[in-house]
Write a protein that holds these residues in place. Structure first.
Motif, PDB file in Angstrom:
ATOM      1  N   ARG A   1      -3.897  16.119  28.922  1.00 21.97           N
ATOM      2  CA  ARG A   1      -3.288  16.340  28.273  1.00 21.97           C
ATOM      3  C   ARG A   1      -2.813  17.223  26.699  1.00 21.97           C
ATOM      4  N   ILE A   2      -0.826  17.766  26.891  1.00 23.25           N
ATOM      5  CA  ILE A   2      -0.679  18.645  26.318  1.00 23.25           C
ATOM      6  C   ILE A   2      -0.117  17.814  24.825  1.00 23.25           C
ATOM      7  N   GLY A   3      -0.199  18.822  23.486  1.00 24.27           N
ATOM      8  CA  GLY A   3      -0.604  18.183  22.945  1.00 24.27           C
ATOM      9  C   GLY A   3       0.443  19.728  21.767  1.00 24.27           C
ATOM     10  N   LEU A   4       1.978  19.420  21.148  1.00 25.52           N
ATOM     11  CA  LEU A   4       2.104  19.652  20.829  1.00 25.52           C
ATOM     12  C   LEU A   4       2.493  19.224  19.119  1.00 25.52           C
ATOM     13  N   VAL A   5       2.079  20.177  17.969  1.00 23.47           N
ATOM     14  CA  VAL A   5       1.986  21.143  16.675  1.00 23.47           C
ATOM     15  C   VAL A   5       2.765  21.695  15.941  1.00 23.47           C
ATOM     16  N   PRO A   6       3.397  20.919  14.697  1.00 24.30           N
ATOM     17  CA  PRO A   6       4.617  21.157  13.938  1.00 24.30           C
ATOM     18  C   PRO A   6       3.564  22.439  13.275  1.00 24.30           C
ATOM     19  N   LYS A   7       4.599  23.742  14.073  1.00 21.65           N
ATOM     20  CA  LYS A   7       3.569  25.043  13.054  1.00 21.65           C
ATOM     21  C   LYS A   7       3.751  24.884  11.209  1.00 21.65           C
ATOM     22  N   SER A   8       3.676  23.634  10.755  1.00 17.81           N
ATOM     23  CA  SER A   8       3.526  23.918  10.012  1.00 17.81           C
ATOM     24  C   SER A   8       3.300  22.503   9.357  1.00 17.81           C
ATOM     25  N   GLY A   9       3.135  21.412  10.152  1.00 17.48           N
ATOM     26  CA  GLY A   9       2.629  19.954  10.498  1.00 17.48           C
ATOM     27  C   GLY A   9       1.336  19.770   9.747  1.00 17.48           C
ATOM     28  N   ASN A  10       1.065  18.308   9.862  1.00 15.75           N
ATOM     29  CA  ASN A  10       0.014  18.050  10.127  1.00 15.75           C
ATOM     30  C   ASN A  10      -0.771  17.440  11.239  1.00 15.75           C
ATOM     31  N   ALA A  11      -2.193  16.846  11.206  1.00 18.83           N
ATOM     32  CA  ALA A  11      -2.512  15.586  12.777  1.00 18.83           C
ATOM     33  C   ALA A  11      -1.681  14.358  13.230  1.00 18.83           C
ATOM     34  N   HIS A  12      -1.152  13.642  12.111  1.00 24.19           N
ATOM     35  CA  HIS A  12       0.015  13.042  12.406  1.00 24.19           C
ATOM     36  C   HIS A  12       0.889  13.169  12.914  1.00 24.19           C
ATOM     37  N   ASP A  13       1.395  14.241  12.413  1.00 26.62           N
ATOM     38  CA  ASP A  13       2.581  15.407  13.847  1.00 26.62           C
ATOM     39  C   ASP A  13       2.013  15.457  15.470  1.00 26.62           C
ATOM     40  N   VAL A  14       1.294  15.323  15.792  1.00 25.83           N
ATOM     41  CA  VAL A  14       1.220  15.652  16.969  1.00 25.83           C
ATOM     42  C   VAL A  14       1.541  14.936  18.010  1.00 25.83           C
ATOM     43  N   ARG A  15       2.348  15.614  18.676  1.00 18.03           N
ATOM     44  CA  ARG A  15       2.789  14.844  20.144  1.00 18.03           C
ATOM     45  C   ARG A  15       2.399  15.147  21.222  1.00 18.03           C
ATOM     46  N   TRP A  16       1.746  14.257  22.069  1.00 18.27           N
ATOM     47  CA  TRP A  16       1.103  14.277  23.173  1.00 18.27           C
ATOM     48  C   TRP A  16       2.284  13.891  24.425  1.00 18.27           C
ATOM     49  N   PHE A  17       1.294  14.945  25.468  1.00 15.30           N
ATOM     50  CA  PHE A  17       1.795  14.220  26.618  1.00 15.30           C
ATOM     51  C   PHE A  17       1.040  13.930  27.850  1.00 15.30           C
ATOM     52  N   THR A  18       0.907  13.388  28.446  1.00 21.76           N
ATOM     53  CA  THR A  18      -0.286  13.408  29.482  1.00 21.76           C
ATOM     54  C   THR A  18      -0.003  14.107  30.985  1.00 21.76           C
ATOM     55  N   ILE A  19      -0.808  14.944  31.398  1.00 20.47           N
ATOM     56  CA  ILE A  19      -0.332  15.846  32.853  1.00 20.47           C
ATOM     57  C   ILE A  19      -1.603  15.256  33.497  1.00 20.47           C
ATOM     58  N   ASP A  20      -1.423  15.108  35.014  1.00 18.51           N
ATOM     59  CA  ASP A  20      -2.395  15.527  36.065  1.00 18.51           C
ATOM     60  C   ASP A  20      -3.707  16.207  36.006  1.00 18.51           C
ATOM     61  N   PRO A  21      -4.708  15.845  36.022  1.00 18.62           N
ATOM     62  CA  PRO A  21      -5.925  16.565  35.821  1.00 18.62           C
ATOM     63  C   PRO A  21      -5.795  17.391  36.154  1.00 18.62           C
ATOM     64  N   SER A  22      -6.730  18.720  35.345  1.00 15.21           N
ATOM     65  CA  SER A  22      -6.423  20.055  35.802  1.00 15.21           C
ATOM     66  C   SER A  22      -6.379  20.910  35.049  1.00 15.21           C
ATOM     67  N   TYR A  23      -6.878  22.393  35.472  1.00 17.69           N
ATOM     68  CA  TYR A  23      -7.572  22.860  34.407  1.00 17.69           C
ATOM     69  C   TYR A  23      -6.415  24.883  33.956  1.00 17.69           C
ATOM     70  N   ALA A  24      -6.084  24.866  32.967  1.00 15.49           N
ATOM     71  CA  ALA A  24      -6.080  26.527  32.370  1.00 15.49           C
ATOM     72  C   ALA A  24      -6.649  27.101  31.625  1.00 15.49           C
ATOM     73  N   TYR A  25      -7.213  28.250  32.288  1.00  8.70           N
ATOM     74  CA  TYR A  25      -7.519  29.467  31.573  1.00  8.70           C
ATOM     75  C   TYR A  25      -6.383  29.883  30.477  1.00  8.70           C
ATOM     76  N   HIS A  26      -5.601  30.683  31.017  1.00  6.44           N
ATOM     77  CA  HIS A  26      -4.086  31.205  30.380  1.00  6.44           C
ATOM     78  C   HIS A  26      -2.808  31.150  30.503  1.00  6.44           C
ATOM     79  N   VAL A  27      -2.492  30.792  29.838  1.00  6.95           N
ATOM     80  CA  VAL A  27      -0.670  30.713  28.822  1.00  6.95           C
ATOM     81  C   VAL A  27       0.314  32.058  29.250  1.00  6.95           C
ATOM     82  N   MET A  28       1.048  31.771  30.157  1.00  5.24           N
ATOM     83  CA  MET A  28       2.421  32.373  30.321  1.00  5.24           C
ATOM     84  C   MET A  28       2.793  33.128  29.424  1.00  5.24           C
TER      85      MET A  28
END
Length: 454
Positions: free
Chosen positions: A251-278
């Motif tokens: 999954r991928i999570g979005l955390v508001p830069k000034s937020g807290n743990a309750h603000d995290v929004r998760w999206f599931t994705i297919d099994p995979s891995y990424a060492y690096h973000v473009m």
């Protein structure tokens, strides 16, 4: 005992990552007034430095590529000349003992004392070698000498990361930290350029996930909770306890830069891995676009490094923030074996057009670099006359997105030597404008670093 168990239970050893161009160098060298082919741009005044795994002392036949001791390689540029090249071990963990050097002390965060081998960050003008998994940063002098471990005067109680992101608007430095002391949690940290903590959020994960990289947008930090996890049983085969877990939720999570743990929004994705973000950015509709170098799987069969399972390629995720969808699909953007992605740092976390990467294959390794045009879906290649490219860093010089220099180390196998190349990003296929040759030393394919202006 572990060596004995590995010897009698393993059918393979790490031969791939112990050969050139990955093989470590043994000596710390200093060379001054380096030979230059071409002309160094006179406005480039500062230090290019790159970190990477480079075991000190004897190398285990079961050594994982990522678990080598840190070694930094740097070249200082001033007024059109290359003043010096230096390579130095990062003296923490077992390195002082192995090399007979003094341990300069400093706090050990996360209960893990290692030699940081992944990246370089600067807080308030001070350089630090960094690594993930909760270990301490190590302060470096302007001449790349170790000055001691650091937690920024108690700010980084759980360590830092090997992949920070710097917001080009406010200069804040963002990190996602994990480690044994955090258990099945990640820690999102936002710091000022001076190292003052602005936000810290502890975020539950779906396992003991290895989180190598992260991303930011204008409003969010992005957490990658994917399918490579820590497992102590893996130490029976190799020196880094990570493995592929097909059954773990990805999954991928979005955390508001000034937020807290309750603000995290998760999206599931297919099994995979990424060492690096473009890069990542928000659309006009409020969705989040995330481009990564995606592996279908890794650390499943090749237990000694990242490249022996499936090749990485650039994929795009679109996270629909403004509706109730909880799953995000992945679409290949460039179906080519590419990793070590970089962009113009002035557009970090914002909509963009150009990216730069290295062709990430094992044999031959890293044989050319690529410039990616996301608007036209085109690729330009640079093969460095048969050289092997490490990661390239973008140094802006004008207002246009691709108006800048690309700088990085290239190994020339026919000469068994390395050079630091400086390329015009707008004339990507042309020969470098300058090549700075290193005498009697090659620079192994390493991990990450950057440009630090004087």
């Amino acid at each position: 005992m572990l060596h004995f168990i590995r010897k009698y239970t393993n059918s393979d050893t790490n031969h791939r990552y112990q050969n050139i161009p990955f093989a470590p160098v043994k000596k710390e060298q200093t060379y001054e007034n380096l030979d230059v082919e071409g002309a160094i741009p006179k406005d480039l005044n500062g230090l290019y430095v790159r970190n990477g795994p480079n075991p000190a002392g004897e190398i285990s036949p079961y050594q994982h590529y990522f678990s080598g001791d840190g070694m930094v390689h740097g070249i200082y540029l001033k007024s059109g000349s290359a003043k010096w090249y230096r390579n130095r071990f990062v003296c923490a963990g077992e390195v002082p003992k192995k090399l007979g050097k003094s341990d300069l002390g400093g706090p050990v965060t996360g209960g893990l004392d290692v030699s940081p081998n992944t990246n370089i960050v600067a807080f308030d003008g001070q350089l630090y070698a960094t690594i993930e998994a909760g270990a301490s940063m190590v302060a470096l002098s302007d001449l790349l000498e170790t000055q001691g471990r650091s937690d920024l005067n108690g700010t980084l109680k759980f360590g830092f990361t090997g992949h920070h992101k710097i917001d080009p608007v406010d200069g804040d430095i963002h990190a996602v930290t994990y480690g044994q002391k955090l258990g099945k949690n990640a820690l999102y940290q936002r710091l000022t350029p001076q190292g003052r903590l602005k936000n810290s959020v502890k975020i539950p994960l779906t396992g003991m996930t290895q989180i190598h990289d992260m991303a930011i947008t204008e409003n969010y930090a992005i957490i990658l909770d994917m399918n490579v996890v820590f497992s102590l049983t893996t130490l029976l085969k190799t020196t880094l306890p990570i493995k592929w877990d097909e059954n773990k939720e990805c999954r991928i999570g979005l955390v508001p830069k000034s937020g807290n743990a309750h603000d995290v929004r998760w999206f599931t994705i297919d099994p995979s891995y990424a060492y690096h973000v473009m890069n990542a950015y928000e659309t006009d509709k409020g969705d989040v676009v995330l481009d990564v170098s995606r592996y279908e799987y890794t650390s499943k069969h090749d237990m000694f490094g990242p490249l022996g399972d499936t090749p990485p390629s650039i994929y795009r995720y679109v996270l629909p923030v403004n509706n109730e969808v909880k799953h995000a699909g992945a679409q290949p953007v460039f179906n080519l074996p590419l990793d070590f992605p970089k962009i113009n740092p002035y557009i970090e976390g914002r909509d963009y057009r150009y990216g730069y990467a290295v062709e990430a294959t094992l044999e031959p390794a890293f044989k050319r670099a690529a410039k990616l045009d996301f608007h036209k879906n085109t690729v330009l290649y640079q093969d460095f006359n048969g050289g092997m490219s490490s990661e390239l860093t973008f140094i802006p010089k004008g207002r246009e997105e691709d108006d800048g220099w690309l700088i990085g180390f290239v190994f020339q196998p026919e000469l068994q030597r390395s050079r630091l190349v400086i390329m015009d990003a707008r004339d990507f296929e042309a020969d470098p404008v300058a090549s700075i040759w290193i005498p009697d030393q090659y620079v192994p394919i390493g991990t990450h670093g950057g440009w630090f202006p004087a």
